[in-house]
Structure formats: C-alpha cells, structure tokens
Write a protein that holds these residues in place. Structure first.
Motif, mmCIF file in Angstrom:
data_model
loop_
_atom_site.group_PDB
_atom_site.id
_atom_site.type_symbol
_atom_site.label_atom_id
_atom_site.label_comp_id
_atom_site.label_asym_id
_atom_site.label_seq_id
_atom_site.Cartn_x
_atom_site.Cartn_y
_atom_site.Cartn_z
ATOM 1 N N ARG A 267 0.929 -1.382 0.215
ATOM 2 C CA ARG A 267 -0.261 -0.273 0.390
ATOM 3 C C ARG A 267 0.787 1.631 -0.015
ATOM 4 N N ALA B 294 -7.726 4.574 -1.057
ATOM 5 C CA ALA B 294 -6.259 4.339 -1.257
ATOM 6 C C ALA B 294 -5.821 5.770 -1.197
ATOM 7 N N THR C 261 -1.789 0.934 6.372
ATOM 8 C CA THR C 261 -2.456 1.720 5.172
ATOM 9 C C THR C 261 -1.235 2.661 4.665
ATOM 10 N N PHE D 191 -5.739 6.047 6.603
ATOM 11 C CA PHE D 191 -5.378 5.814 4.844
ATOM 12 C C PHE D 191 -4.812 6.526 4.837
#
Length: 764
Positions: free
Chosen positions: A92, A529, A165, A269
């Motif tokens: 990520r 994301a 994340t 995120f």
C-alpha cells in the motif's frame, strides 16, 4: 511498464532526494527464481526461499519494491516480499529516510498479507492463519534494499482483516550517529480492540476526549467489536542496525498503538509526521445502515458524525502527539455534510514546513488534504461547522463526484478545547462525470506550492499544480483551463488507467487485499487508498499506478509499451509546465535550436548559491521541520496556458527570500541571443550566484521586498511574432548566506549577498 501478461499495480512512490525513486506495488509472478520485472532482475528479500507456483495455479501474488531513476527507465534494484511459505502479500505505501551511506537509509513499506510468518519478523504465531483473514505488515529495508526486519499486526479472532495503509519513517541521531528507527503508521482493522488482542493490543492508548463534539467518544482501547472497521494509529521503534538480517534477533517494539473508531465504518489511509512527536492522519467514517446509538468517533471540534443518518460518509482528519510515555489525541474533525447520501473521503495529507500567511513558529504547521466528494457544500458550514472557505478556482461541484483540495494552518492547541485548525483554502476538481483525488505532494519546505493526482471521468490519470497567493487564495498552475474541467495534465489511453493502484477488481477477479469493495464500503467514491505521487528536488512530479489501455502513451529512452490484456504497472514523470516552457534545471520544454541541453554539465541549474541550500526532503530532527532555511529552493513557474500569440499569463516564483532578509529584488528578462537561449559562459558572481540573463539585463523589473508569499508577475498578451523570452529572479539579501561555489560544497567562510532562482524560458 511490466513485460508479461500477469497483473501489476504500483501503489505508492517516494523521491527522497538521494537520486532514486522508490516504488512499491503488488504483482503476479509464476516464479521468483531468476525472475525479471520490467526487463530487470528482481530478487527475493533476505531469508526468503524463492517460490514457483504449483501446476494449475497460474501465478503467485507478491509485493515488489523497486529502486529506479526518478524520471527515466533505469532500474537499480528490485526485491520481492511474501510469506515464508509463499503466502500472498499486498502493498500500500512506502516512505524513505535518505542518508549519505545507503546502509543508513531506511525504506519502510506496508500493506497486508495472508502469511503466518514474514521474513525476519520473529513475533508470535497468528491464531487466524488459514481461516480466511489477513494481517497488516510493515517491512524495513536499507538503501541497498536489504531487508532488516518486518512486523505483522493481527488480533485473535478468525476471518478478520487488518491493513497497514500508510507509514512515516524517522531516524533518531545521538551525537551525529543514527541510533533508533521509528515508524509511525495508520491502518484499518476489523479485529476490534479486546484485551490481549495479539499484536494489535492497545499500548499507551489515548484517553477519550472531554468536552468535544461527540457525546460518547471512544478512547484508544475502546473495543467496538469484531467485524467492525476501525482506524488504527501506532508507532514502532527498532535499533538502527545496518546489516541485513540483524533484525531477526530483535523484534520491533510497539511504542504506542490505539484504535480510532466508533460504531460505524472507520478507516485511516494517510499519515504524515509533523515533528518528533506529532503526526496527522486522514481517512473516513460512515455507515450504510444507521446503527443503534453507541460509541462515537472521538471528534474534538466541528460536527459529530453520530448515529441516526444513513447512508453517508465523511472525511476525517486528526492530529496526535505521541512519545515514549503517552499518546494524546490533540485534535480531530470530520469534513463533509452529515446528510443522507452525502459522501466524502479524505485520502492523503501534505505537511508544509512554512504555512502561508503565518509567522512561522515551532508550533505552527501547514496541512492540506485531498479526496473525493459528492457534497456541494463541502466548503460551507454544514461540512466545516461554523466556518466557510471561499472555494477557488473551482467553486462548485461539477459532476456526481469530484476531487477536492482543502488546506489551512494548524497551531498546537493551548488548551484541550481550543480550535487549532484554521481552514483557509479549498477547491473542487472535476468535470461533468465522476472524478476524485488520491494523492498530494510537494517540497515540504514550500509554504504554498503542491501537486495532486487522481482519476478523471475518462478513466485517465489526472495531474494538477497549485499555489497559494498573497491573498491566501488557491491558484492553479500548469496548462490552463481544459473544456469542461480543470487545468493540469491528463495521461492515459483508451482504457482503464488509475494512479495509487491497489489490486483492482476492474476487468477480472480481485487479487487479495483486505479492503475489497465487498468488505470496506466506498460509498461510490472509489478506492480509499491515498498516495502514489511524489515531487523531486527539480519539482518534477512522479505518479505511479496501473493501466489496462493497450495504447497507453510511453515516452523516453527505454520506455516499455503495454503488453498483454491485463493490468500493467506504470510510472509517469511529468514536468508541470505547458509546452513551450522550460527551465535551466532541465525540466520542461527543451530550449530553441542552437541552445545547449540543460542542465549544463556540472551545473544543476536550480537556486544559487547551491551550497546555501539545506538537504532536500522531510527529515524531522535531523533538519528542523519548522526552522526556515537560510536560503529556500525557489521554483520559477508559468501560470497560464501554453505560450502563444496574444496569450495572457504570469511568471510565479515560489519561496523567494522573505522581506526580513531582502533589500531588493529584480525580475530580469532577456531575449534570443543571450543566455540561456545561446551557448556561452554563464555570468557568475564570486559568491556562487549564477546569472542566466545578461547583466545588465535587457529588461529589469525592480520589485519590493517579498512578504514570504509567492511572487507573481503578470504579463500582458504575448506578442504575435514568435520568439523566446527568458526570465530570472535576482535578490539582494539583507543577511548573507553561505556561498562561493557553483556546486553543493561551500568553501570555508564563503558568503553571498545575492540569491538567484533558476531561469525560465517561454517559446512560441
């Protein structure tokens, strides 16, 4: 681009100023034995056994970390990461702390995995292994991409999920020697927060805020229940070891870890460190069906996203202060109108060392966030409580879903109930369809300039460039208006193209990752994301993602065209100036025929004297995150469309020396026959300042001392006759800076009373 017909996705990229771009993503491979990716060898991380998939299983899913040339096709190193027995992993984010010695550079990556063991993690067994769940992970590499250690995050329940994340890495120095690595992170998890919750157990949890916006706020150890998405914040520490594998005998230590959630779907995120203790996180909260009244998200100011409205989602931003003894929630706020079917998500956050319009102090920061929304009143009181922000340059939402930018200044609160965040600027970014912004980046030392990336309604990758002027108004640079939408650059082909790409369900079965559409509701805003964009020392913008377009444009020596029919990972380098605009640092359009290629050999072409500049990048503690450098890097830019007859525009210089250190300034112009439009020696002051225009210049505009804002010089309509015009800002300083050399190393006792920006040319 990848060169096989497996699926490949770049999720994130960082350009830390050490000459490399570090990209991380997720790809499919049939084997990691003698493997190649993008035509270059890729090797397994330290202590991993190479894998080959069994017959009937076409590919394995692995994480790949790449070290490459920032704006070219040259790859230097690549590493695979996956479970010790071949289990899938998914990436990520990446963050880099650069150092002169690659062994002291730190490259942290994160994501999620199905593995019960990662190489060099040396922590307890995951009880849920093989039962359908996932665990978050952080892995630390050095600048040679040697794996140093890794760490997994899981609770005790079966069939639950965690994804780390985003990460931010910092190295602590004692007497000039690196001693400790710190990784601050955010996450989304469904493991809850019961006592003894595996490696997701609360450590030094923050206390519920008192007197805030919500009546029943949670604390960091509140258990919202298994199966409920919560945000997570935490920090790991590890001794600074510089030999691969040493971490196997020394697991990372959890400094603090807390849940950040309530009785709805919550996730974080994006993260950025502000100083050695403070960090900011962003994400979203929302619900599809109104839950029974219960625990509230710990919101300290603005509106409380409490139960009773459904469906809806709102963006969330929070600032924490954590150290070895405690974690405090200093401030938090929701962003977005809390109304049925009104949805907002914040995906990424950018920290600015010198916030616009603020007398810089150790406790003042600039914060800008980006995301996606369908809320027409996003910048009004129904979203931001009692305040409104004048949205510009795009004041209204254009389609069903638009991207957005929201920025302001954060001052350390003097009391728990003070209002530390002042929102100052905002804009929608979109056209008639559905769009969204996923990432934001800039030179952290800039006080007003940044770039953004996202998606367009044509499934292309969007780039935008903005600065804040002396009225605290957001102004868009780079390219001027495009019919039906904002300015900037669009990159893509006829198919599906995305920045900040996770393993994507488009056109095929979803690869493994924790927050699939079926598990984390996105409310029609797209993937939560964030990231996928970075800006280098020359202001060149790099964005990573994926493409399904067979005709995706490829540019540059060694660039590889799309192959096959599945997703290929893409890395895009863009100079955020229109055609016909170039600079002496080598960015933009090349100069006219007969001129030399820039940058010139041995001359980097940026702000001079070069040796007065501080190290590039965001290195808290090593380079004071708040102290203004003696000489800032200046970015000279063009505001407006491509130069052409009768076109209006402006030359903009970001971060000229402020008025307290400026006796005077001049914007000098030259025309063909003079530097840099023709070869020849550069006028060079003994103190190391380069004049790219002749002295005296053909045209000089004397300017008053600047106030610390960008300097904007509007030009009347360009002449009808085609020509080339060169401009450069020269500043006479009140206090001298180090100088005396063209290069980065100053002679002993060398000083300069002048500073100069790069030169920019306009050709039409």
């Amino acid at each position: 681009m990848g060169v096989n017909d497996f699926r490949e996705f770049w999720a994130d990229v960082k350009i830390p100023g050490d000459g490399f771009a570090y990209s991380v993503g997720t790809i499919e491979v049939p084997t990691t034995v003698n493997a190649f990716f993008s035509g270059f060898p890729a090797f397994t991380a330290t202590s991993l056994t190479p894998l080959t998939v069994s017959p009937g299983n076409p590919a394995a899913q692995v994480v790949i970390l790449q070290q490459a040339e920032p704006a070219g096709s040259q790859i230097f190193q690549q590493r695979f990461l996956y479970g010790m027995t071949g289990e899938s992993a998914h990436a990520r984010a990446v963050h880099v702390w650069p150092a002169a010695n690659p062994a002291d550079t730190r490259v942290a990556i994160c994501g999620e995995t199905l593995a019960d063991e990662l190489p060099l993690d040396n922590i307890e067994t995951w009880p849920g292994a093989g039962n359908g769940g996932s665990v978050g992970f952080i892995a630390m590499f050095d600048g040679n991409l040697n794996l140093l250690w890794s760490h997994r995050f899981f609770g005790l329940a079966n069939d639950e999920h965690c994804a780390i994340t985003d990460v931010s890495v910092r190295v602590e120095y004692v007497d000039g020697v690196p001693t400790t690595d710190y990784v601050t992170f955010c996450a989304a998890s469904t493991y809850g927060m019961p006592a003894g919750n595996g490696t997701l157990a609360a450590v030094l949890p923050f206390a519920p805020p008192t007197g805030g916006s919500c009546g029943n706020p949670t604390g960091g150890d509140t258990d919202n229940g298994v199966g409920q998405w919560d945000g997570i914040v935490g920090r790991l520490s590890h001794a600074h070891v510089n030999n691969g594998g040493a971490g196997a005998n020394a697991p990372a230590t959890t400094v603090f870890l807390s849940a950040f959630g309530g009785d709805m779907q919550d996730g974080l995120f994006g993260i950025v460190d502000l100083d050695e203790e403070r960090f900011a996180v962003v994400g979203s909260t929302g619900t599809v069906a109104a839950p029974a009244p219960g625990a509230d998200l710990p919101i300290t100011s603005g509106l409380c996203p409490a139960a009773g409205v459904a469906p809806f989602s709102a963006g969330v931003i929070a600032v924490f202060r954590g150290n070895a003894g405690s974690l405090q929630l200093e401030w938090s706020q929701s962003v977005g109108s809390l109304a049925q079917n009104t949805d907002t998500a914040i995906r990424d956050v950018h920290f600015r060392r010198e916030p616009s319009g603020v007398n810089t102090a150790p406790d003042t920061f600039g914060l800008t966030v980006v995301g996606a929304t369908n809320d027409p009143d996003l910048f009004g009181p129904s979203s931001l409580a009692s305040i409104s922000v004048a949205a510009t340059p795009q004041a209204t939402i254009a389609g069903g879903v638009d991207g957005f930018v929201l920025g302001g200044t954060y001052t350390t609160p003097s009391s728990p109930m003070s209002l530390p965040m002042v929102w100052l600027q905002g804009t929608f970014r979109g056209s008639t369809g559905d769009e969204g912004l996923t990432g934001i980046s800039g030179w952290n030392e800039f006080n007003e300039h940044f770039v953004v990336t996202g998606t367009t309604d044509a499934n292309d990758i969007d780039f935008g460039s903005y600065y804040v002027d002396d009225t605290l108004t957001l102004v868009e640079l780079a390219g001027g208006p495009i019919a039906g939408g904002p300015g900037g650059v669009r990159v893509g082909g006829s198919g599906y193209d995305r920045p900040t790409a996770l393993a994507d369900p488009q056109n095929g079965p979803t690869m493994f990752h924790a927050t699939t559409l079926g598990q984390f509701d996105t409310f029609g805003l797209g993937s939560p994301a964030g990231g996928g964009i970075s800006v280098g020392p020359d202001a060149r913008t790099i964005v990573v993602g994926t493409t399904l377009s067979g005709n995706f444009p490829v540019v540059g020596a060694g660039a590889r065209a799309k192959t096959g029919t599945t997703h290929d990972a893409v890395r895009i380098a863009v100079d955020m100036v229109p055609v016909g605009v170039g600079r002496t640092d080598g960015t933009g359009t090349p100069p006219p025929a007969g001129a030399p290629a820039y940058p010139l050999p041995g001359v980097f072409g940026g702000t001079t004297p070069e040796c007065a500049l501080t190290p590039f990048g965001h290195q808290i503690g090593l380079v004071d995150a708040q102290a203004a450098p003696a000489l800032a890097r200046m970015l000279i830019d063009w505001e407006g469309p491509a130069p052409a007859p009768n076109v209006n525009g402006a030359i903009v210089v970001s971060r000229p020396p402020n008025s307290s250190n400026t006796l005077g300034a001049a914007l000098q112009f030259d025309f063909p026959g003079n530097n840099p439009a023709a070869p020849g020696p550069l006028p060079l002051l003994p103190d190391g300042v380069l004049f790219w225009t002749t002295d005296p210049s053909n045209v000089v505009f004397t300017l008053p001392p600047t106030s610390g804002f960008a300097l904007r010089f509007p030009l009347s309509a360009l002449p009808a006759a085609g020509t080339t015009v060169t401009a450069q800002l020269i500043v006479l300083l009140n206090n001298t800076v180090t100088g005396g050399a063209i290069g980065p190393v100053c002679p002993a006792n060398g000083t300069s009373a002048f500073a100069a920006s790069p030169a920019i040319w306009l050709s039409w």
